[in-house]
Write a protein that holds these residues in place. Structure first.
Motif, PDB file in Angstrom:
ATOM      1  N   ALA A 122       0.846  -1.200   0.000  1.00  0.00           N
ATOM      2  CA  ALA A 122       0.000   0.000   0.000  1.00  0.00           C
ATOM      3  C   ALA A 122       0.871   1.235   0.000  1.00  0.00           C
ATOM      4  CB  ALA A 122      -0.923  -0.002   1.215  1.00  0.00           C
ATOM      5  N   ASP A 123       0.245   2.390  -0.295  1.00  0.00           N
ATOM      6  CA  ASP A 123       0.979   3.640  -0.218  1.00  0.00           C
ATOM      7  C   ASP A 123       0.995   4.127   1.226  1.00  0.00           C
ATOM      8  OD1 ASP A 123      -1.503   4.722   0.312  1.00  0.00           O
ATOM      9  OD2 ASP A 123      -1.790   5.532  -1.702  1.00  0.00           O
ATOM     10  N   GLY A 124       1.587   5.319   1.431  1.00  0.00           N
ATOM     11  CA  GLY A 124       1.754   5.814   2.791  1.00  0.00           C
ATOM     12  C   GLY A 124       0.613   6.661   3.299  1.00  0.00           C
ATOM     13  N   GLY A 125      -0.569   6.561   2.712  1.00  0.00           N
ATOM     14  CA  GLY A 125      -1.695   7.365   3.155  1.00  0.00           C
ATOM     15  C   GLY A 125      -2.049   8.435   2.139  1.00  0.00           C
ATOM     16  N   SER A 126      -3.312   8.867   2.154  1.00  0.00           N
ATOM     17  CA  SER A 126      -3.792   9.857   1.203  1.00  0.00           C
ATOM     18  C   SER A 126      -3.473  11.277   1.685  1.00  0.00           C
ATOM     19  CB  SER A 126      -5.300   9.707   1.019  1.00  0.00           C
ATOM     20  OG  SER A 126      -5.980   9.996   2.232  1.00  0.00           O
ATOM     21  N   PHE A 127      -3.792  12.259   0.827  1.00  0.00           N
ATOM     22  CA  PHE A 127      -3.588  13.659   1.194  1.00  0.00           C
ATOM     23  C   PHE A 127      -4.410  14.021   2.423  1.00  0.00           C
ATOM     24  CE2 PHE A 127      -5.384  17.950   0.954  1.00  0.00           C
ATOM     25  CZ  PHE A 127      -4.226  18.721   1.075  1.00  0.00           C
ATOM     26  N   TRP A 128      -5.644  13.532   2.496  1.00  0.00           N
ATOM     27  CA  TRP A 128      -6.514  13.870   3.624  1.00  0.00           C
ATOM     28  C   TRP A 128      -6.006  13.251   4.915  1.00  0.00           C
ATOM     29  CZ3 TRP A 128      -9.168  17.866   2.587  1.00  0.00           C
ATOM     30  CH2 TRP A 128      -9.655  18.096   1.292  1.00  0.00           C
ATOM     31  N   THR A 129      -5.407  12.072   4.803  1.00  0.00           N
ATOM     32  CA  THR A 129      -4.787  11.473   5.984  1.00  0.00           C
ATOM     33  C   THR A 129      -3.630  12.335   6.469  1.00  0.00           C
ATOM     34  OG1 THR A 129      -5.395   9.248   5.235  1.00  0.00           O
ATOM     35  CG2 THR A 129      -3.625   9.422   6.876  1.00  0.00           C
ATOM     36  N   THR A 130      -2.819  12.801   5.514  1.00  0.00           N
ATOM     37  CA  THR A 130      -1.694  13.665   5.857  1.00  0.00           C
ATOM     38  C   THR A 130      -2.173  14.970   6.480  1.00  0.00           C
ATOM     39  OG1 THR A 130      -0.424  12.729   4.014  1.00  0.00           O
ATOM     40  CG2 THR A 130       0.368  14.806   4.952  1.00  0.00           C
ATOM     41  N   LEU A 131      -3.255  15.535   5.937  1.00  0.00           N
ATOM     42  CA  LEU A 131      -3.794  16.778   6.476  1.00  0.00           C
ATOM     43  C   LEU A 131      -4.298  16.581   7.906  1.00  0.00           C
ATOM     44  CD1 LEU A 131      -4.605  19.721   6.060  1.00  0.00           C
ATOM     45  CD2 LEU A 131      -6.761  18.923   5.059  1.00  0.00           C
ATOM     46  N   GLY A 132      -5.014  15.478   8.141  1.00  0.00           N
ATOM     47  CA  GLY A 132      -5.499  15.192   9.488  1.00  0.00           C
ATOM     48  C   GLY A 132      -4.366  14.998  10.473  1.00  0.00           C
ATOM     49  N   ARG A 181       4.112   7.439   8.148  1.00  0.00           N
ATOM     50  CA  ARG A 181       3.830   7.022   6.772  1.00  0.00           C
ATOM     51  C   ARG A 181       4.165   5.543   6.559  1.00  0.00           C
ATOM     52  NH1 ARG A 181       3.303  10.315   2.272  1.00  0.00           N
ATOM     53  NH2 ARG A 181       4.114  12.070   3.496  1.00  0.00           N
ATOM     54  N   ALA A 182       5.323   5.128   7.071  1.00  0.00           N
ATOM     55  CA  ALA A 182       5.719   3.724   6.907  1.00  0.00           C
ATOM     56  C   ALA A 182       4.775   2.800   7.661  1.00  0.00           C
ATOM     57  CB  ALA A 182       7.154   3.528   7.403  1.00  0.00           C
ATOM     58  N   PHE A 183       4.302   3.213   8.836  1.00  0.00           N
ATOM     59  CA  PHE A 183       3.395   2.377   9.608  1.00  0.00           C
ATOM     60  C   PHE A 183       1.984   2.384   9.027  1.00  0.00           C
ATOM     61  CE2 PHE A 183       6.280   3.215  13.483  1.00  0.00           C
ATOM     62  CZ  PHE A 183       7.088   2.149  13.121  1.00  0.00           C
ATOM     63  N   ASP A 184       1.561   3.526   8.472  1.00  0.00           N
ATOM     64  CA  ASP A 184       0.245   3.582   7.819  1.00  0.00           C
ATOM     65  C   ASP A 184       0.187   2.613   6.647  1.00  0.00           C
ATOM     66  OD1 ASP A 184      -0.725   5.470   9.555  1.00  0.00           O
ATOM     67  OD2 ASP A 184      -0.311   7.184   8.251  1.00  0.00           O
ATOM     68  N   ALA A 185       1.269   2.528   5.896  1.00  0.00           N
ATOM     69  CA  ALA A 185       1.295   1.642   4.732  1.00  0.00           C
ATOM     70  C   ALA A 185       1.208   0.180   5.132  1.00  0.00           C
ATOM     71  CB  ALA A 185       2.572   1.877   3.921  1.00  0.00           C
ATOM     72  N   ARG A 186       1.521  -0.114   6.378  1.00  0.00           N
ATOM     73  CA  ARG A 186       1.478  -1.495   6.852  1.00  0.00           C
ATOM     74  C   ARG A 186       0.272  -1.763   7.742  1.00  0.00           C
ATOM     75  NH1 ARG A 186       6.820  -0.003   6.134  1.00  0.00           N
ATOM     76  NH2 ARG A 186       8.123  -1.629   5.188  1.00  0.00           N
ATOM     77  N   ASP A 187      -0.604  -0.770   7.854  1.00  0.00           N
ATOM     78  CA  ASP A 187      -1.832  -0.940   8.635  1.00  0.00           C
ATOM     79  C   ASP A 187      -1.554  -1.369  10.072  1.00  0.00           C
ATOM     80  OD1 ASP A 187      -3.831  -0.034   7.050  1.00  0.00           O
ATOM     81  OD2 ASP A 187      -4.545  -2.000   6.390  1.00  0.00           O
ATOM     82  N   LEU A 188      -0.523  -0.817  10.672  1.00  0.00           N
ATOM     83  CA  LEU A 188      -0.247  -1.148  12.065  1.00  0.00           C
ATOM     84  C   LEU A 188      -1.208  -0.393  12.977  1.00  0.00           C
ATOM     85  CD1 LEU A 188       3.646  -1.182  12.297  1.00  0.00           C
ATOM     86  CD2 LEU A 188       2.087  -3.100  12.077  1.00  0.00           C
TER      87      LEU A 188
END
Length: 282
Positions: A122-132, A181-188
């Protein structure tokens, strides 16, 4: 603990290696940092210039004090206010830079993952995730700034302790945010992340403090931000490797191993009937 703290500093230094392998990509990461620095400088420079007047306004009770006590008090107040402002500015800078430069930093993160092997699907999260995450980071930064101001009220040593607390608390927060970002991509899950951080406290702190100190150098925030993104990716992978954690798939659904293949060996034939018994046997 000291060795782990030094290892965290070394992880940030390893991020500079991406300038050798991906110089164009790292140069793109400077653009959002420049924009964020210009915005924050427009707010911080007037604060620093007006600090003598501000410290006088904050300490009217010291107007009748004799020198050097009045000057020392107001210098300490100025130091605490600047430390709190820098702590908040570092957090706001990170949140603003990561939000503006999300496409660039996404590519830097992915390049490090690919170079180290076995990148997450997976990627490291969307723009809205980054904004939040950026908004949450700013709120936590405000809490840190207030804490630094309160620590600065301690008589005699408040100025020094406030400055140190600002660097330590902000550095720890930056390290946790940059590895997100690295942990978001792994759904931790938050619990899994908390376990990872608890087992690598000194290393995470070393990385964060080194990053924060670089941010305080004039121009350092611009140069270090792409390096911090690369180094935080390496830090996240080191934390996973050191604890033996196997990252979950991007969907969060555990992988079920396939059933074993049927054996190719034929089952043995039934034994032949006993020929020596029965009617007609001689």
């Amino acid at each position: 603990m000291i060795r782990e703290f030094a290892a965290g500093i070394g992880t940030l230094l390893r991020g500079f290696g991406l300038w050798r392998t991906r110089p164009g990509l790292m140069a793109l990461g400077l653009i959002p940092a420049v924009i964020a620095v210009v915005v924050l400088a427009a707010l911080l420079v007037p604060l620093v210039i007006g600090m003598p007047s501000l410290s006088t306004w904050l300490t009217p009770f010291a107007d009748g004090w004799l020198e050097p006590w009045r000057g020392l008090l107001r210098a300490a107040v100025s130091l605490v206010v600047v430390a709190a402002a820098l702590a908040l500015a570092s957090v706001v800078f990170s949140a603003l830079t990561l939000t503006i430069g999300d496409p660039f930093y996404q590519r830097i993160w992915h390049a490090v993952e690919v170079d180290l092997g076995s990148p997450p699907p997976a990627d490291g999260g969307s723009f809205w995730t980054t904004l939040g995450e950026g908004l949450r980071l700013v709120l936590l930064g405000i809490v840190i700034a207030v804490s630094v101001l309160l620590i600065g009220l301690i008589p005699a040593v408040g100025g020094f302790l406030g400055a140190v607390a600002g660097v330590v608390l902000t550095g720890r927060l930056l390290a946790r945010e940059l590895t997100g970002r690295a942990f978001d991509a792994r759904d931790l899950s938050p619990a899994a992340r908390g376990a990872l951080f608890s087992r690598s406290r000194a290393r995470v702190l070393g990385f964060g403090v080194a990053t924060q100190l670089c941010f305080l150098i004039p121009g350092g925030a611009i140069a270090i931000m792409p390096v911090a993104v690369a180094g935080s990716t390496m830090l996240a992978r080191d934390m996973l490797a050191r604890t033996g954690t196997t990252p979950a798939p991007a969907s969060g659904t555990p992988v079920t191993p396939p059933p074993p293949a049927p054996s190719a060996v034929p089952s043995p034939l039934p034994p032949p009937p006993h020929l020596g018994a029965g009617p007609g046997a001689s």
